[in-house]
Write an enzyme that holds these catalytic residues in place. Structure first.
Site, PDB file in Angstrom:
ATOM      1  N   ASP A 144       0.838  -1.192   0.000  1.00  0.00           N
ATOM      2  CA  ASP A 144       0.000   0.000   0.000  1.00  0.00           C
ATOM      3  C   ASP A 144       0.875   1.244   0.000  1.00  0.00           C
ATOM      4  O   ASP A 144       1.966   1.254   0.577  1.00  0.00           O
ATOM      5  CB  ASP A 144      -0.919   0.009   1.230  1.00  0.00           C
ATOM      6  CG  ASP A 144      -1.947  -1.112   1.201  1.00  0.00           C
ATOM      7  OD1 ASP A 144      -2.275  -1.583   0.088  1.00  0.00           O
ATOM      8  OD2 ASP A 144      -2.411  -1.525   2.281  1.00  0.00           O
ATOM      9  N   SER A 145       0.382   2.305  -0.638  1.00  0.00           N
ATOM     10  CA  SER A 145       1.074   3.593  -0.711  1.00  0.00           C
ATOM     11  C   SER A 145       2.480   3.461  -1.289  1.00  0.00           C
ATOM     12  O   SER A 145       3.386   4.201  -0.934  1.00  0.00           O
ATOM     13  CB  SER A 145       1.137   4.239   0.683  1.00  0.00           C
ATOM     14  OG  SER A 145      -0.160   4.410   1.210  1.00  0.00           O
ATOM     15  N   ARG A 146       2.661   2.478  -2.148  1.00  0.00           N
ATOM     16  CA  ARG A 146       3.958   2.201  -2.789  1.00  0.00           C
ATOM     17  C   ARG A 146       5.054   1.836  -1.783  1.00  0.00           C
ATOM     18  O   ARG A 146       6.242   1.992  -2.056  1.00  0.00           O
ATOM     19  CB  ARG A 146       4.397   3.355  -3.672  1.00  0.00           C
ATOM     20  CG  ARG A 146       3.447   3.610  -4.821  1.00  0.00           C
ATOM     21  CD  ARG A 146       4.203   4.127  -6.030  1.00  0.00           C
ATOM     22  NE  ARG A 146       3.309   4.341  -7.146  1.00  0.00           N
ATOM     23  CZ  ARG A 146       3.100   3.466  -8.125  1.00  0.00           C
ATOM     24  NH1 ARG A 146       3.685   2.307  -8.107  1.00  0.00           N
ATOM     25  NH2 ARG A 146       2.293   3.757  -9.110  1.00  0.00           N
ATOM     26  N   LEU A 147       4.662   1.346  -0.632  1.00  0.00           N
ATOM     27  CA  LEU A 147       5.628   0.862   0.358  1.00  0.00           C
ATOM     28  C   LEU A 147       5.782  -0.641   0.150  1.00  0.00           C
ATOM     29  O   LEU A 147       5.304  -1.460   0.932  1.00  0.00           O
ATOM     30  CB  LEU A 147       5.153   1.218   1.777  1.00  0.00           C
ATOM     31  CG  LEU A 147       5.039   2.724   2.037  1.00  0.00           C
ATOM     32  CD1 LEU A 147       4.444   2.976   3.418  1.00  0.00           C
ATOM     33  CD2 LEU A 147       6.400   3.391   1.895  1.00  0.00           C
TER      34      LEU A 147
END
Length: 167
Positions: A144-147
């Site tokens: 999620d959120s490019r993490l």
């Protein structure tokens, strides 16, 4: 399917989609015409990288390392498992070379088929398998959120080291 990256004599990378046909503790195996662009590039620089991407699973695996030919028996076995039409095509195609038109290719396919009428279509000498023996393998999972989660394994004398990477 894998994306296979090689390097041309000009130092520029070249990438294409290939079929990954096997993998085991020795590495990742694909097959091709030795006279193709990738075959010639591997002859000049026997190193490559691959990526396997599974969009639906939100995961990918990357690997890179030196490349060597598989044993001829492995190439023979895989070639024999292909449909007859694909084996004929492997003889007819001058892969990566200029082609006047599609009709010229189809004439060559017909000529090869006629020469092999009633006979087995054996592997041509210019067609073989290659194995990438990975020196590093990276596993990536979308977050999620490019993490994203990234774990890289690097081959060392005593086995593999593991490191967690920033996304």
């Amino acid at each position: 399917a894998i994306a296979l990256a090689t390097t041309g004599p000009d130092g520029l990378p070249d990438v294409r989609i290939m079929l990954l046909k096997a993998f085991d503790e020795r590495g990742f195996v694909f097959f091709t015409n030795d006279r193709s662009a990738k075959g010639r590039e591997l002859a000049g620089n026997a190193r490559a990288a691959i990526v396997l991407h599974w969009k639906s699973l939100r995961r990918q695996v990357r690997a890179r390392g030196p490349v060597a030919r598989v044993f001829p028996e492995e190439s023979d076995a895989y070639f024999a498992s292909r449909p007859r039409e694909s084996r004929i095509g492997a003889h007819a195609s001058h892969q990566s070379r200029p082609l006047a038109d599609r009709a010229a290719l189809m004439r060559e396919v017909a000529a090869v088929a006629a020469r092999h009428e009633g006979a087995p279509v054996l592997r041509p000498g210019h067609w073989s398998g290659f194995r990438i023996a990975p020196v590093s393998i990276e596993f990536w999972q979308e977050g999620d959120s490019r993490l994203h989660d990234r774990i890289r394994f690097t081959r060392e004398d005593a086995g593999w080291s593991r490191v967690l990477l920033h996304p």
